[in-house]
Motif scaffolding. Structure first.
Motif, PDB file in Angstrom:
ATOM      1  N   MET A 191       9.899   6.929  10.723  1.00  0.00           N
ATOM      2  CA  MET A 191       9.110   5.950  11.484  1.00  0.00           C
ATOM      3  C   MET A 191       8.018   6.698  12.230  1.00  0.00           C
ATOM      4  N   ASN A 192       6.927   5.991  12.534  1.00  0.00           N
ATOM      5  CA  ASN A 192       6.034   6.500  13.567  1.00  0.00           C
ATOM      6  C   ASN A 192       6.768   6.373  14.892  1.00  0.00           C
ATOM      7  N   THR A 193       6.491   7.225  15.853  1.00  0.00           N
ATOM      8  CA  THR A 193       7.331   7.325  17.039  1.00  0.00           C
ATOM      9  C   THR A 193       7.091   6.192  18.034  1.00  0.00           C
ATOM     10  N   CYS A 194       6.247   5.239  17.678  1.00  0.00           N
ATOM     11  CA  CYS A 194       6.188   3.971  18.404  1.00  0.00           C
ATOM     12  C   CYS A 194       7.279   3.026  17.911  1.00  0.00           C
ATOM     13  N   GLY A 195       7.889   3.340  16.764  1.00  0.00           N
ATOM     14  CA  GLY A 195       8.901   2.490  16.155  1.00  0.00           C
ATOM     15  C   GLY A 195       8.401   1.743  14.935  1.00  0.00           C
ATOM     16  N   CYS A 196       7.102   1.830  14.652  1.00  0.00           N
ATOM     17  CA  CYS A 196       6.539   1.056  13.540  1.00  0.00           C
ATOM     18  C   CYS A 196       6.634   1.824  12.224  1.00  0.00           C
ATOM     19  N   TYR A 197       6.406   1.071  11.132  1.00  0.00           N
ATOM     20  CA  TYR A 197       6.359   1.614   9.770  1.00  0.00           C
ATOM     21  C   TYR A 197       7.656   2.333   9.377  1.00  0.00           C
ATOM     22  N   HIS A 198       8.770   1.779   9.791  1.00  0.00           N
ATOM     23  CA  HIS A 198      10.051   2.389   9.464  1.00  0.00           C
ATOM     24  C   HIS A 198      10.412   2.131   8.007  1.00  0.00           C
ATOM     25  N   PHE A 199      10.929   3.165   7.332  1.00  0.00           N
ATOM     26  CA  PHE A 199      11.449   2.958   5.980  1.00  0.00           C
ATOM     27  C   PHE A 199      12.651   3.860   5.718  1.00  0.00           C
ATOM     28  N   LYS A 214       0.841  -1.210   0.000  1.00  0.00           N
ATOM     29  CA  LYS A 214       0.000   0.000   0.000  1.00  0.00           C
ATOM     30  C   LYS A 214       0.867   1.247   0.000  1.00  0.00           C
ATOM     31  N   PHE A 215       1.918   1.253   0.834  1.00  0.00           N
ATOM     32  CA  PHE A 215       2.817   2.403   0.893  1.00  0.00           C
ATOM     33  C   PHE A 215       3.525   2.610  -0.448  1.00  0.00           C
ATOM     34  N   LEU A 216       3.929   1.516  -1.096  1.00  0.00           N
ATOM     35  CA  LEU A 216       4.589   1.625  -2.404  1.00  0.00           C
ATOM     36  C   LEU A 216       3.664   2.273  -3.422  1.00  0.00           C
ATOM     37  N   ARG A 217       2.401   1.904  -3.416  1.00  0.00           N
ATOM     38  CA  ARG A 217       1.451   2.510  -4.360  1.00  0.00           C
ATOM     39  C   ARG A 217       1.369   4.018  -4.130  1.00  0.00           C
ATOM     40  N   TRP A 267      -3.995   8.507  10.267  1.00  0.00           N
ATOM     41  CA  TRP A 267      -3.002   7.450  10.414  1.00  0.00           C
ATOM     42  C   TRP A 267      -1.597   8.029  10.491  1.00  0.00           C
ATOM     43  N   HIS A 268      -1.403   9.212   9.889  1.00  0.00           N
ATOM     44  CA  HIS A 268      -0.153   9.967   9.944  1.00  0.00           C
ATOM     45  C   HIS A 268       1.029   9.183   9.366  1.00  0.00           C
ATOM     46  N   GLN A 269       0.800   8.687   8.144  1.00  0.00           N
ATOM     47  CA  GLN A 269       1.856   8.004   7.400  1.00  0.00           C
ATOM     48  C   GLN A 269       2.359   8.906   6.276  1.00  0.00           C
ATOM     49  N   VAL A 270       3.658   8.791   5.982  1.00  0.00           N
ATOM     50  CA  VAL A 270       4.237   9.556   4.878  1.00  0.00           C
ATOM     51  C   VAL A 270       3.816   8.897   3.569  1.00  0.00           C
ATOM     52  N   MET A 271       3.109   9.641   2.724  1.00  0.00           N
ATOM     53  CA  MET A 271       2.562   9.103   1.479  1.00  0.00           C
ATOM     54  C   MET A 271       3.426   9.432   0.270  1.00  0.00           C
ATOM     55  N   ARG A 272       4.203  10.487   0.391  1.00  0.00           N
ATOM     56  CA  ARG A 272       5.004  10.920  -0.755  1.00  0.00           C
ATOM     57  C   ARG A 272       6.168  11.745  -0.235  1.00  0.00           C
ATOM     58  N   PRO A 290      13.281  -7.786   4.820  1.00  0.00           N
ATOM     59  CA  PRO A 290      14.300  -6.924   4.223  1.00  0.00           C
ATOM     60  C   PRO A 290      14.001  -5.461   4.510  1.00  0.00           C
ATOM     61  N   PRO A 291      14.992  -4.587   4.411  1.00  0.00           N
ATOM     62  CA  PRO A 291      14.734  -3.153   4.614  1.00  0.00           C
ATOM     63  C   PRO A 291      13.751  -2.641   3.572  1.00  0.00           C
ATOM     64  N   PHE A 292      12.899  -1.727   4.002  1.00  0.00           N
ATOM     65  CA  PHE A 292      11.872  -1.174   3.117  1.00  0.00           C
ATOM     66  C   PHE A 292      12.366   0.140   2.540  1.00  0.00           C
ATOM     67  N   VAL A 293      12.474   0.204   1.215  1.00  0.00           N
ATOM     68  CA  VAL A 293      12.942   1.404   0.512  1.00  0.00           C
ATOM     69  C   VAL A 293      11.886   1.760  -0.525  1.00  0.00           C
ATOM     70  N   PRO A 294      10.855   2.514  -0.142  1.00  0.00           N
ATOM     71  CA  PRO A 294       9.786   2.828  -1.098  1.00  0.00           C
ATOM     72  C   PRO A 294      10.195   3.844  -2.155  1.00  0.00           C
ATOM     73  N   ARG A 295      11.260   4.605  -1.878  1.00  0.00           N
ATOM     74  CA  ARG A 295      11.779   5.540  -2.874  1.00  0.00           C
ATOM     75  C   ARG A 295      13.172   5.999  -2.444  1.00  0.00           C
ATOM     76  N   TRP A 296      13.867   6.657  -3.354  1.00  0.00           N
ATOM     77  CA  TRP A 296      15.210   7.160  -3.086  1.00  0.00           C
ATOM     78  C   TRP A 296      15.132   8.596  -2.584  1.00  0.00           C
ATOM     79  N   LEU A 297      16.202   9.048  -1.965  1.00  0.00           N
ATOM     80  CA  LEU A 297      16.289  10.445  -1.545  1.00  0.00           C
ATOM     81  C   LEU A 297      16.247  11.320  -2.793  1.00  0.00           C
TER      82      LEU A 297
END
Length: 504
Positions: free
Chosen positions: A348-356, A191-194, A399-404, A375-382
């Motif tokens: 990451m969310n500050t609970c430690g989850c959803y790290h990329f 979902k995050f990759l999309r 949900w406060h997730q980084v979408m882009r 494996p490490p999650f790399v949804p995009r490059w810097l």
């Protein structure tokens, strides 16, 4: 019978060893000069008062047997690299500085009656008490730093606890329970990759997109591609020597722009304040809290800047129901190479989850796939135009997730300003009833941030999983083991290309 006898003999021998060690400890204590014993007793008395009051600062870990020293994962990793007396002395002083910083906050957070008892005065004079702490620390440092074997004893005693509990994993049948958790993680990652692969105009919007930039400052302009550390003196650990004013300028220079989808009060991030005994987020004053840390890049020590945003709660239709609660947090970290140029951002969310991770593409030869865990999650490059431009993150509602991830443009809408505040403020936060209190408990958990997730994810071995956490306490994998503050996090997840200047 033979094995029972061997076991009993071994047990007797083990008891004798412990008795001998205890005897050595008592002997060394009694052989100390009277003033040194007095300083040790004072620090022990202070520690007891801190523990009774529940105001232990958990950002750094006390070194067992050396109550004037505390460490973290970076300094623990450095202990095998110190090949000169100057480096060893500097490393010891860094341990002392961590302890003094923690004790200053603990003294600030102690109740008045404890201060009066410790200072033996009617008025709770905290500064006078901390002055005594400093004198004891300095006397013990200068008195202990010269004897042979002192450095080796400290190096052996410095251990940083794992944020994972093996017993919890054993009881929860981790090998079995981790399978559905891994499948769930893969689904969320897809979902995050999309999101990250979609054009910005196609991303869902629940409310109003609000743009934020750090408050205008003469020192807040984005860094030039050449890097800010050119010609900067290095300390014995190989890190740039930066005065506090320069660190503040550096934090402003690399602070991100934020695009927040704002649909409800839970999206209005801001300043953390005490309201009686409850933590509140004042959305009228957008605030980002920052702190510095260190890691390794190609084996070299480098500087990192973490930016922490606090929301009133995680809620709304997009937020999984088991994750909902107050408060919520998002952490964005920018890591600088030896020249001071960003080579990595991670979130990451500050609970430690959803790290990329978001590494600079031209630095990476390959991503490392671990034998166990995900494996490490790399949804995009810097983005390629960093550091010439400012990093910009689009954050979802609720949900406060980084979408882009992109960079801030001159054509972006007019932005609101946010304030940059040192993270240490959160660890001795002024109360509206007087005095100060940390927003974290003595285990490094944000007060009032309990979730129901431990009832479901306890087999993953993370105590209080889902709760917001203090720096130094972020486990970032449910499947496998990894810590946000592990200095080897980048070098263990990526094989980086050799710089052209290092090629033969």
């Amino acid at each position: 019978m033979k094995y029972v006898k061997i076991f009993c003999n071994g047990l007797i021998l083990l008891c004798l060893v412990f008795q001998g060690c205890a005897g050595l400890s008592r002997t060394s204590e009694t052989e100390l000069p009277g003033q040194m014993r007095s300083h040790r007793r004072f620090l022990s008395t202070l520690d007891a008062a801190v523990d009774r009051a529940g105001v232990r600062d958990a950002a750094a870990v006390p070194v067992k047997g050396f109550p004037w020293l505390r460490g973290n994962r970076f300094l623990a990793a450095m202990k095998a690299r110190l090949d000169s007396p100057e480096a060893r002395s500097f490393w010891l002083r860094r341990l002392q500085a961590l302890d003094l910083a923690a004790r200053r906050k603990e003294v600030a957070n102690l109740p008045d009656h404890a201060i009066r008892a410790l200072s033996e005065r009617n008025d709770p004079d905290r500064q006078a008490l901390f002055n005594r702490v400093w004198e004891a620390s300095e006397a013990l440092m200068t008195g202990e730093i010269t004897p042979p074997g002192y450095f080796d004893a400290v190096r052996a005693a410095l251990e940083i606890p794992d944020e994972y509990e093996t017993v919890m994993r054993a009881v929860g049948l981790y090998p079995v329970a981790s399978v559905p958790v891994a499948l769930l993680t893969h689904r969320v990652r897809r979902k995050f990759l999309r999101w990250h692969e979609s054009p910005p105009e196609s991303l869902p919007v629940s409310g109003e997109l609000r743009y934020y930039l750090p408050a205008p400052s003469a020192d807040a302009s984005p860094a030039s591609p050449g890097g800010p550390f050119a010609g900067t003196e290095r300390d014995p650990l190989g890190l740039p020597r930066l005065p506090q004013a320069e660190k503040a300028r550096l934090a402003a220079r690399f602070a991100p722009a934020l695009v927040q989808d704002t649909a409800a009060p839970y999206d209005r991030w801001g300043e953390i304040v005490w309201d009686g005994d409850t933590l509140k987020i004042d959305g009228k004053l957008p605030t980002v809290y920052y702190y510095f840390s260190h890691a390794f890049f190609r084996g070299n020590p480098v500087l990192q800047i973490s930016y922490v945003i606090w929301y009133p709660e995680r809620n709304g239709p997009e937020a999984p129901w088991i994750e909902r609660g107050t408060p919520d947090g998002l952490t964005i970290r920018v890591s600088l190479d030896t020249a001071g140029v960003p080579f990595m951002a991670d979130v990451m969310n500050t609970c430690g989850c959803y790290h990329f991770f978001m590494p600079r593409k031209e630095e990476v030869e390959r991503i490392v796939s671990p034998h166990g865990g995900l494996p490490p999650f790399v949804p995009r490059w810097l983005p390629e135009d960093i550091p010439g431009s400012r990093l910009c993150l689009r954050v979802s509602s609720g949900w406060h997730q980084v979408m882009r991830v992109s960079t801030a443009k001159a054509s972006d809408p007019v932005a609101r300003s946010y304030h940059l505040v040192p993270y240490g403020v959160l660890e001795a936060l002024p109360r509206n009833t007087g005095g100060t209190a940390s927003m974290f408990d003595d285990r490094g958990i944000a007060k009032g941030s309990d979730r129901i997730e431990p009832l479901i994810f306890f087999p993953m071995g993370i105590p209080n999983v889902g709760s917001m956490r203090q720096r130094g306490h972020h486990a970032i994998k449910l499947v496998g083991r990894a810590h946000f503050d592990d200095p080897a996090l980048f070098d263990s997840n990526f094989v980086f290309k050799t710089p052209p200047s290092d090629n033969p």
